[in-house]
Design a protein around this motif. Structure first.
Motif, mmCIF file in Angstrom:
data_model
loop_
_atom_site.group_PDB
_atom_site.id
_atom_site.type_symbol
_atom_site.label_atom_id
_atom_site.label_comp_id
_atom_site.label_asym_id
_atom_site.label_seq_id
_atom_site.Cartn_x
_atom_site.Cartn_y
_atom_site.Cartn_z
ATOM 1 N N ARG A 1 6.415 21.294 41.883
ATOM 2 C CA ARG A 1 6.515 21.668 43.292
ATOM 3 C C ARG A 1 5.124 21.698 43.945
ATOM 4 N NH1 ARG A 1 9.041 26.964 43.450
ATOM 5 N NH2 ARG A 1 10.514 25.927 42.091
ATOM 6 N N ILE A 2 4.157 22.289 43.273
ATOM 7 C CA ILE A 2 2.790 22.347 43.783
ATOM 8 C C ILE A 2 2.213 20.935 43.903
ATOM 9 C CG2 ILE A 2 0.415 23.049 43.221
ATOM 10 C CD1 ILE A 2 2.113 25.308 44.312
ATOM 11 N N THR A 3 2.443 20.090 42.907
ATOM 12 C CA THR A 3 1.930 18.715 42.932
ATOM 13 C C THR A 3 2.506 17.942 44.105
ATOM 14 O OG1 THR A 3 1.641 18.738 40.534
ATOM 15 C CG2 THR A 3 1.711 16.578 41.603
ATOM 16 N N TRP A 4 3.820 18.009 44.302
ATOM 17 C CA TRP A 4 4.452 17.292 45.408
ATOM 18 C C TRP A 4 4.043 17.852 46.765
ATOM 19 C CZ3 TRP A 4 5.976 12.619 45.247
ATOM 20 C CH2 TRP A 4 6.488 12.085 44.072
ATOM 21 N N THR A 5 3.897 19.140 46.851
ATOM 22 C CA THR A 5 3.459 19.757 48.100
ATOM 23 C C THR A 5 2.043 19.309 48.450
ATOM 24 O OG1 THR A 5 4.875 21.669 47.717
ATOM 25 C CG2 THR A 5 3.056 21.956 49.284
ATOM 26 N N THR A 6 1.172 19.318 47.452
ATOM 27 C CA THR A 6 -0.203 18.881 47.664
ATOM 28 C C THR A 6 -0.247 17.413 48.065
ATOM 29 O OG1 THR A 6 -0.989 20.509 46.061
ATOM 30 C CG2 THR A 6 -2.493 18.693 46.598
ATOM 31 N N LYS B 1 8.511 23.477 36.661
ATOM 32 C CA LYS B 1 9.050 23.306 38.014
ATOM 33 C C LYS B 1 8.033 23.751 39.068
ATOM 34 C CE LYS B 1 13.941 23.490 36.968
ATOM 35 N NZ LYS B 1 15.201 24.161 37.213
ATOM 36 N N TRP B 2 7.348 24.828 38.794
ATOM 37 C CA TRP B 2 6.342 25.317 39.723
ATOM 38 C C TRP B 2 5.205 24.287 39.872
ATOM 39 C CZ3 TRP B 2 1.145 26.735 39.130
ATOM 40 C CH2 TRP B 2 0.592 27.408 40.219
ATOM 41 N N GLY C 1 2.114 15.692 49.472
ATOM 42 C CA GLY C 1 2.685 15.582 50.809
ATOM 43 C C GLY C 1 1.704 16.001 51.890
ATOM 44 N N LEU C 2 0.985 17.096 51.654
ATOM 45 C CA LEU C 2 -0.022 17.547 52.620
ATOM 46 C C LEU C 2 -1.148 16.526 52.754
ATOM 47 C CD1 LEU C 2 -0.275 21.355 51.799
ATOM 48 C CD2 LEU C 2 0.598 20.305 53.898
#
Length: 190
Positions: A13-18, A9-10, A20-21
């Motif tokens: 989350r990091i992949t999607w955040t990256t 999950k972490w 998205g940025l």
């Protein structure tokens, strides 16, 4: 919850955040590129209090001597003429190459230089140097007429540069070389 599930999950989350940025930055850069025209003009003048137009022109016309006065240029090579105009290639300390075509040289008065490999670089344009006597020194007006066709490159340019930024830097380096710091005035930037 197991350690593997929490780690998974972490990572998601990091992949999607990256992602998205990255998408947000790309949208910002492309939007900035679309908001600015493909062409720009910057103009600045400088007073060199102790350098004559003749001396200034001699330095500007010494295209092969650029590497001696600018630390960011590793070497300069004379290439074959293009349509009867002299061509020089500057190689930066980082290995980047830019070609300059000398379109016009009127001793002690005017020089027009064009980027000769604009297609490879993604940007192009001309610099026009106009020199005139001013007291014991010279007044120089430099006009950059640039083109940046690509949206991403144009967006990045307008985020971090200006139509007169390179002119100001070049005039300052020229003054340092001549040991005659110029008084630079921005005339226009659009």
């Amino acid at each position: 919850m197991s350690y593997c599930n929490a780690m998974y999950k972490w990572l998601v989350r990091i992949t999607w955040t990256t992602a998205g940025l990255f998408a947000a930055v790309l949208i910002l850069v492309v939007g900035n590129g679309r908001a600015h025209p493909e062409t720009h003009v910057g103009r600045a003048s400088a007073i060199f209090a102790a350098t004559s137009p003749q001396t200034l022109f001699e330095v500007l016309a010494d295209h092969e001597g650029v590497a001696e006065r600018r630390k960011d240029v590793d070497r300069v090579e004379r290439l074959d003429d293009r349509d009867g105009h002299p061509v020089f290639r500057e190689t930066s300390a980082y290995g980047d190459e830019i070609e300059f075509v000398i379109l016009e040289e009127v001793p002690n008065t005017r020089m027009v230089v064009e980027i000769g490999n604009a297609d490879a670089l993604g940007f192009g344009g001309t610099w026009t140097w106009e020199l005139a006597p001013d007291g014991q020194g010279s007044r120089v007006v430099v006009t950059e007429e640039g083109q940046i066709p690509g949206l991403i490159m144009r967006g990045v340019y307008w985020m971090f540069a200006s139509p007169t930024g390179t002119i100001e830097a070049e005039l300052t380096l020229l003054g340092r070389h001549l040991q005659d710091p110029p008084v630079v005035t921005i005339m226009s930037a659009q």
